[in-house]
Design an enzyme around this catalytic site. Sequence first.
Site, mmCIF file in Angstrom:
data_model
loop_
_atom_site.group_PDB
_atom_site.id
_atom_site.type_symbol
_atom_site.label_atom_id
_atom_site.label_comp_id
_atom_site.label_asym_id
_atom_site.label_seq_id
_atom_site.Cartn_x
_atom_site.Cartn_y
_atom_site.Cartn_z
ATOM 1 N N HIS A 231 0.338 -11.713 2.361
ATOM 2 C CA HIS A 231 -0.662 -10.987 1.581
ATOM 3 C C HIS A 231 -1.453 -11.891 0.635
ATOM 4 O O HIS A 231 -2.641 -11.673 0.411
ATOM 5 C CB HIS A 231 0.014 -9.865 0.782
ATOM 6 N N TYR B 269 0.824 -1.216 0.000
ATOM 7 C CA TYR B 269 0.000 0.000 0.000
ATOM 8 C C TYR B 269 0.859 1.267 0.000
ATOM 9 O O TYR B 269 0.370 2.345 -0.346
ATOM 10 C CB TYR B 269 -0.925 0.058 1.220
#
EC number: 1.1.1.358
Length: 295
Positions: A120, A55
Site C-alpha cells: 500500500h 478499506y
Amino acid sequence: MTSKLTAQSLRKLSNGVSIPAIGFGVYQTPAGEALSIVSEALKAGYRLIDSAAIYGNEEEAGEGIAKFLKANPSVHRSEVYYTTKIWNDDHGYEATKAAIQKSLQKVEKSIGYIDLILVHSPISDKEKRLGTWKALQEAVALGSVKSIGVSNYGVKHLEELLAWDGLVNKPVINQIELHPWLPRKDITSFAAKHDILIEAYSPLTQGKKINDPELVQVSAELSKNAGKTISPAQTLIRWSLEQGFIPLPKTATVSRIPENLDVFGWEFTDEARKTLDKDSYEVLTWDPTVYEDPK
C-alpha cells in the site's frame, strides 16, 4: 493508442497478465454499500475492482463480484480483475504472510483468488519492505495471487526493490495519485523505463478541482469537438488514459458510474493536451512517495 481504447480494452503487464485499461475504486466505500456498488460498477462495464485491507471492504467487494458473475454467466471470473493491498502495519515477512492469508480468506469463497496485491505504501523501513516483497513472491509461486505490485512508491523506493538480490517478481504496477496538477513525471518516466504500468488513484481529484476554470473550459471545448457533453470528471479520467495510466475513478453515486466509464470514442485535442500539461506538484491526498526511513 488512446483513440482505439474501449471500456473492454486490456493492458499487458510485464509478467504477461492482462489488466483492464480502467478500474473502479472502493476507497471510503462503507462495507455495507460495497457489495451493491461493486455489482453496479461491473454491470456498467467495469472489469477492474480496486480494494485494500485498510478499506475494510474486501469481503464485500468480493461478494459484489460474485453476485455479478452469478447474474451474468457469460462473464467468466478470469475477465474480472480484483486488487487489494497490504497495509503499512503488516510490513515484514511474517506479518505480510499473515495479512495475505487474511485477505485471501475474505474472498476465497466468493471469487477464489486475488489477481493483484500491492504494497500500500513504503511507510516502514527497507528490511520490512523487502520482507513484504519476499512474502508476496511466495504467494505468487503458490498461485493464490496472480500478480504483485506497489502503491505510493517514489523512484528511490522502486530503485531499492529493483536492486534487491532476492527479487524474482518485478512489480507490475505502481499505483499513485495522479491528475493534471500532480503529473509526477519523474515517477512515471522511471516506471516506463522499467516496464511498470501506472495506475492513477484520485484521478477525479476527490472533487477538489472539478470546478477549476481551465478544466471547465477544456471540457466545454472537448464537448464542442465531440458533439456531446463532456463533463470535467470525464475530462480528468480521459486525461489519465491519454497519459497511458490506468485510472481508478470512484463514486458512491450509482448514477455516475456509467458516466465515468463514458470516456471512449473521443479523445483530447492538441489544445486540451497543452492546457492540462502542467508542471506542478499539488498533492490532494497524501504523499508517501517522498517517505524517508527513520534514522
